[in-house]
Design a protein around this motif. Structure first.
Motif, mmCIF file in Angstrom:
data_model
loop_
_atom_site.group_PDB
_atom_site.id
_atom_site.type_symbol
_atom_site.label_atom_id
_atom_site.label_comp_id
_atom_site.label_asym_id
_atom_site.label_seq_id
_atom_site.Cartn_x
_atom_site.Cartn_y
_atom_site.Cartn_z
ATOM 1 N N ASN A 1 0.811 -1.217 0.000
ATOM 2 C CA ASN A 1 0.000 0.000 0.000
ATOM 3 C C ASN A 1 0.844 1.266 0.000
ATOM 4 O OD1 ASN A 1 -2.470 -1.333 -0.062
ATOM 5 N ND2 ASN A 1 -2.529 -1.537 2.160
ATOM 6 N N LYS A 2 1.959 1.248 0.728
ATOM 7 C CA LYS A 2 2.839 2.422 0.803
ATOM 8 C C LYS A 2 3.857 2.454 -0.330
ATOM 9 C CE LYS A 2 2.524 2.842 5.796
ATOM 10 N NZ LYS A 2 3.264 2.785 7.070
ATOM 11 N N LYS A 3 3.832 1.399 -1.161
ATOM 12 C CA LYS A 3 4.759 1.266 -2.287
ATOM 13 C C LYS A 3 6.216 1.270 -1.835
ATOM 14 C CE LYS A 3 1.429 3.263 -5.409
ATOM 15 N NZ LYS A 3 1.026 2.406 -6.430
ATOM 16 N N THR A 4 6.456 0.548 -0.723
ATOM 17 C CA THR A 4 7.815 0.433 -0.197
ATOM 18 C C THR A 4 8.342 -0.998 -0.260
ATOM 19 O OG1 THR A 4 6.974 0.140 2.064
ATOM 20 C CG2 THR A 4 7.529 2.394 1.370
ATOM 21 N N ILE A 5 7.620 -1.862 -0.960
ATOM 22 C CA ILE A 5 8.055 -3.253 -1.060
ATOM 23 C C ILE A 5 9.278 -3.336 -1.968
ATOM 24 C CG2 ILE A 5 6.530 -3.850 -2.983
ATOM 25 C CD1 ILE A 5 6.166 -6.569 -1.239
ATOM 26 N N ARG A 6 10.215 -4.176 -1.584
ATOM 27 C CA ARG A 6 11.441 -4.325 -2.361
ATOM 28 C C ARG A 6 11.239 -5.322 -3.498
ATOM 29 N NH1 ARG A 6 14.981 -6.085 2.198
ATOM 30 N NH2 ARG A 6 15.857 -7.256 0.497
ATOM 31 N N PHE A 7 12.011 -5.133 -4.536
ATOM 32 C CA PHE A 7 11.952 -6.002 -5.712
ATOM 33 C C PHE A 7 12.191 -7.447 -5.310
ATOM 34 C CE2 PHE A 7 13.951 -7.907 -9.501
ATOM 35 C CZ PHE A 7 12.924 -7.726 -10.402
ATOM 36 N N GLU A 8 13.153 -7.685 -4.435
ATOM 37 C CA GLU A 8 13.479 -9.035 -3.984
ATOM 38 C C GLU A 8 12.276 -9.684 -3.287
ATOM 39 O OE1 GLU A 8 16.146 -10.921 -0.476
ATOM 40 O OE2 GLU A 8 17.195 -9.558 -1.810
ATOM 41 N N GLU A 9 11.535 -8.915 -2.521
ATOM 42 C CA GLU A 9 10.359 -9.449 -1.843
ATOM 43 C C GLU A 9 9.281 -9.847 -2.861
ATOM 44 O OE1 GLU A 9 10.627 -6.975 2.342
ATOM 45 O OE2 GLU A 9 9.858 -5.962 0.549
ATOM 46 N N VAL A 10 9.104 -9.029 -3.873
ATOM 47 C CA VAL A 10 8.132 -9.352 -4.927
ATOM 48 C C VAL A 10 8.572 -10.616 -5.661
ATOM 49 C CG1 VAL A 10 7.092 -8.575 -7.096
ATOM 50 C CG2 VAL A 10 7.366 -6.976 -5.200
ATOM 51 N N GLN A 11 9.856 -10.739 -5.943
ATOM 52 C CA GLN A 11 10.365 -11.932 -6.614
ATOM 53 C C GLN A 11 10.095 -13.185 -5.775
ATOM 54 O OE1 GLN A 11 14.471 -10.531 -7.331
ATOM 55 N NE2 GLN A 11 14.133 -11.222 -9.426
ATOM 56 N N GLN A 12 10.293 -13.091 -4.467
ATOM 57 C CA GLN A 12 10.051 -14.233 -3.592
ATOM 58 C C GLN A 12 8.573 -14.611 -3.570
ATOM 59 O OE1 GLN A 12 11.754 -13.113 0.176
ATOM 60 N NE2 GLN A 12 13.807 -13.732 -0.443
ATOM 61 N N ILE A 13 7.707 -13.615 -3.543
ATOM 62 C CA ILE A 13 6.264 -13.865 -3.559
ATOM 63 C C ILE A 13 5.876 -14.559 -4.859
ATOM 64 C CG2 ILE A 13 4.003 -12.732 -3.714
ATOM 65 C CD1 ILE A 13 5.202 -10.622 -1.726
ATOM 66 N N LEU A 14 6.351 -14.024 -5.977
ATOM 67 C CA LEU A 14 6.031 -14.616 -7.275
ATOM 68 C C LEU A 14 6.583 -16.033 -7.385
ATOM 69 C CD1 LEU A 14 6.597 -11.568 -9.636
ATOM 70 C CD2 LEU A 14 4.408 -12.521 -8.873
ATOM 71 N N ASP A 15 7.792 -16.243 -6.883
ATOM 72 C CA ASP A 15 8.396 -17.573 -6.899
ATOM 73 C C ASP A 15 7.536 -18.552 -6.120
ATOM 74 O OD1 ASP A 15 10.654 -19.448 -7.419
ATOM 75 O OD2 ASP A 15 10.815 -19.375 -5.228
ATOM 76 N N TYR A 16 7.103 -18.172 -4.946
ATOM 77 C CA TYR A 16 6.263 -19.037 -4.115
ATOM 78 C C TYR A 16 4.956 -19.384 -4.833
ATOM 79 C CZ TYR A 16 3.165 -20.715 -0.517
ATOM 80 O OH TYR A 16 2.268 -21.477 0.180
ATOM 81 N N LEU A 17 4.380 -18.395 -5.516
ATOM 82 C CA LEU A 17 3.110 -18.606 -6.210
ATOM 83 C C LEU A 17 3.277 -19.338 -7.547
ATOM 84 C CD1 LEU A 17 1.409 -15.162 -5.523
ATOM 85 C CD2 LEU A 17 0.883 -17.361 -4.439
ATOM 86 N N GLY A 18 4.538 -19.555 -7.957
ATOM 87 C CA GLY A 18 4.792 -20.286 -9.192
ATOM 88 C C GLY A 18 4.866 -19.406 -10.428
ATOM 89 N N TYR A 19 5.199 -18.147 -10.246
ATOM 90 C CA TYR A 19 5.305 -17.201 -11.355
ATOM 91 C C TYR A 19 6.688 -16.586 -11.370
ATOM 92 C CZ TYR A 19 0.232 -17.465 -11.703
ATOM 93 O OH TYR A 19 -1.046 -17.911 -11.862
#
Length: 72
Positions: A45-63
Motif C-alpha cells: 500500500n505504501k509502495k515500499t516493497i522491495r523487488f526481492e520481496e516481490v520476486q520471492q512472492i512470485l516464486d512461491y506462487l509459481g510465477y
C-alpha cells in the motif's frame, strides 16, 4: 497497466490465498525478508516493497517476472 499490488492480489485470488496466509506460508517455507501479514500489505500500500520481496512472492506462487521491450 496494473500496479504490482493489483497483480499479486489477482494471483492470490486465483490461488485462494489471503495476504495473511501468503505471509505465513512464505515464513514457513523459509523465505527470508518477508514481513508478517499486516506488514506485507502495508509495504504494498505504501509502495515500499522491495523487488526481492516481490520476486520471492512470485516464486512461491509459481510465477516469474519477465521484462521485455514494449511493442510499438
Amino acid at each position: 497497466m496494473l500496479d504490482i499490488y493489483e497483480e499479486v492480489r489477482i494471483l492470490l485470488l486465483r490461488s485462494r490465498l489471503s495476504m495473511r496466509k501468503l505471509a505465513s506460508n512464505l515464513k514457513a517455507e523459509g523465505y527470508e525478508n518477508i514481513p508478517v501479514a499486516g506488514g506485507l500489505s502495508n509495504k504494498f500500500n505504501k509502495k515500499t516493497i522491495r523487488f526481492e520481496e516481490v520476486q520471492q512472492i512470485l516464486d512461491y506462487l509459481g510465477y516469474e517476472l519477465i521484462i521485455k521491450k514494449k511493442d510499438k
